[in-house]
Design a protein around this motif. Structure first.
Motif, PDB file in Angstrom:
ATOM      1  N   MET A   1       0.839  -1.192   0.000  1.00  0.00           N
ATOM      2  CA  MET A   1       0.000   0.000   0.000  1.00  0.00           C
ATOM      3  C   MET A   1       0.881   1.252   0.000  1.00  0.00           C
ATOM      4  SD  MET A   1      -2.648   1.234   2.976  1.00  0.00           S
ATOM      5  CE  MET A   1      -1.345   1.396   4.173  1.00  0.00           C
ATOM      6  N   THR A   2       0.680   2.132  -1.019  1.00  0.00           N
ATOM      7  CA  THR A   2       1.474   3.370  -1.064  1.00  0.00           C
ATOM      8  C   THR A   2       0.909   4.369  -0.066  1.00  0.00           C
ATOM      9  OG1 THR A   2       1.841   2.960  -3.389  1.00  0.00           O
ATOM     10  CG2 THR A   2       2.359   5.161  -2.602  1.00  0.00           C
TER      11      THR A   2
ATOM     12  N   SER B   1       5.871   2.720   0.192  1.00  0.00           N
ATOM     13  CA  SER B   1       4.728   1.902   0.603  1.00  0.00           C
ATOM     14  C   SER B   1       4.920   1.484   2.057  1.00  0.00           C
ATOM     15  CB  SER B   1       4.636   0.657  -0.283  1.00  0.00           C
ATOM     16  OG  SER B   1       5.724  -0.203   0.026  1.00  0.00           O
ATOM     17  N   ASP B   2       3.826   1.002   2.633  1.00  0.00           N
ATOM     18  CA  ASP B   2       3.845   0.506   4.007  1.00  0.00           C
ATOM     19  C   ASP B   2       4.906  -0.600   4.162  1.00  0.00           C
ATOM     20  OD1 ASP B   2       2.837   0.554   6.568  1.00  0.00           O
ATOM     21  OD2 ASP B   2       1.487  -1.140   6.181  1.00  0.00           O
TER      22      ASP B   2
END
Ligand code: RAT
Ligand code: ZN
Length: 416
Positions: A1-2, A394-395
């Motif tokens: 996830m960005t 990202s995460d």
């Protein structure tokens, strides 16, 4: 996830630092089965050598180190409590560490209830307590310091005592490098035919001794602490021991050599472990070692703040050099922050931010609570600047980088 907005990035980063398991790559802990060698509890915390040294900066003149060392541990702890904590404000990092630790254990440090705290510790069992401390500190494992030249340690290995998964070994070889005659005597008592002189036969025997120990304890690396004057190459006997014994064993077994450089031993011998000082070391020695031995890996930390920048530059030049920790007198918040920021700026996330050097099990709690906070703040600042520059991590990338500086790149370096 960005992470497309800056506050989500900051939150993700801080969460990752809080939750990532840490590998503590240098401690002085022992397995609970090694009995008295494993120090823990409030009296050991209070008599940590950093605090004993501090005691003698504030204690009345009548209290001499000689008299202090004759006292039982609890009476020594009482003196530190009285003079450092009650009369002088507990403001140092080592004193704050005791407060953080006891507070995190839910003990009544705010109420200054030392008697109640001691009663609580008297009820603990070493094995259960070890697990509790590792959980509180959020560690996956810690690396011990295992010295085959110390008879009390050797006796525990000879007795075949169990070692928990969360403690890994490191083979400590200061005596071999710095004091060949004493090392030779120990080796002779262990059935090696090692003469007092550094002969070819003596080197063969020393290599055999180290290889045997490596087989017994499965160390992650070989390690030594060295004085500021450490040079390489040089005429001194230690350089010959390094070339003829240490490096061949490291190469043969694929083990890194950890060098902790800059300690001025026994500046004030009356203070025992607390009497060592610091001196500015020669980073060129590290560069020369790395250049001359491209097939050996070196883990290096230096004690003087003055050496840190040059050491970072050196690490950019050699893929076989990994920097770790903010050692001893550098393990203070202002210096950890400075060193961590400097390393990130010069090296990216390819270093190990800190090690605890814990001599007392409980210290893992404060050393890592304090370090996590600094690492989070410095990384948050760097990520914010990167975001402003236009990068969108990202995460997963944030988690990867956090783990990298808390043990991930150390493991990659071992596997290299
Ligand atoms: O940091 C310390 O506690 C020092 O006394 C030393 O143990 C040092 O870290 C070492 O490993 O020699
Ligand atoms: Zn140490």
């Amino acid at each position: 996830m960005t992470l497309n907005d800056k506050s989500a990035l900051d939150q993700a980063l801080r969460q990752a630092v809080a939750q990532t398991p840490i590998t503590d790559i240098h401690t002085h802990l022992f397995p609970p089965a090694h009995g008295k060698l494993l120090l823990w509890g409030v009296d050991e915390l209070l008599t940590y050598h950093y605090l004993v040294a501090e005691l003698f900066t504030v204690a009345p003149r009548e209290l001499t180190p000689e008299a202090f060392w004759k006292l039982p541990r609890r009476a020594q702890a009482d003196l530190v409590w009285e003079h450092v904590f009650l009369r002088h404000g507990a403001l140092s990092e080592a004193a704050r560490g005791v407060v953080t630790t006891l507070n995190k254990l839910d003990l009544d440090i705010a109420g200054r209830n030392l008697a109640g705290i001691r009663e609580w510790f008297d009820r603990q069992d070493a094995e259960d307590y070890l697990r509790k401390v590792f959980d509180l500190a959020g560690l996956d494992y810690a690396v011990m310091t295992n010295d085959p030249f110390k008879s009390d340690e050797v006796a525990q290995w000879d007795a075949g005592r169990s070692v928990p998964e969360c403690l890994k070994a490191a083979l400590r070889i200061d005596t071999l490098i710095l004091d060949w005659p004493t090392a030779a005597a120990t080796m002779r008592s262990a059935d090696c035919d090692t003469p007092d002189q550094l002969t070819p036969k003596g080197c063969d025997e020393a290599r055999r001794f180290l290889t045997d120990w490596a087989g017994r304890i499965d160390p992650l690396y070989l390690a030594a602490s060295l004085p500021p004057e450490f040079g390489y190459p040089c005429e001194a006997q230690y350089a010959e021991v390094i070339d003829r014994v240490v490096l061949p064993v490291a190469r043969e077994l694929g083990l890194p050599v950890a060098l902790m450089i800059g300690v001025r031993k026994a500046l004030n011998p009356a203070l025992g472990d607390g009497g060592d000082g610091v001196g500015i070391a020669d980073v060129t020695a590290v560069a020369n070692l790395c250049a001359a031995n491209p097939n050996v890996k070196f883990l290096v930390t230096m004690l003087s703040r003055v050496n840190q920048h040059e050491l970072c530059v050196c690490a950019r030049k050699f893929g076989n050099l990994h920097l770790f920790g903010c050692w001893w007198f550098c393990n203070d918040p202002s210096i950890i922050e400075e060193i961590t920021r400097m390393r990130l700026e010069l090296l990216g996330a390819t270093f190990t931010a800190n090690h605890s050097d814990a001599r007392v099990l409980d210290q893992l709690v404060y050393k890592w609570t304090h370090t996590r906070k600094i690492v989070a703040d410095v990384l948050a600042e760097k990520y914010a600047a990167l975001y402003d520059a236009g990068w969108r991590p990202s995460d997963e990338e944030v988690k990867r980088d956090v783990r990298a500086v808390l043990g991930g790149t150390f493991e990659e370096f071992l596997a290299k």
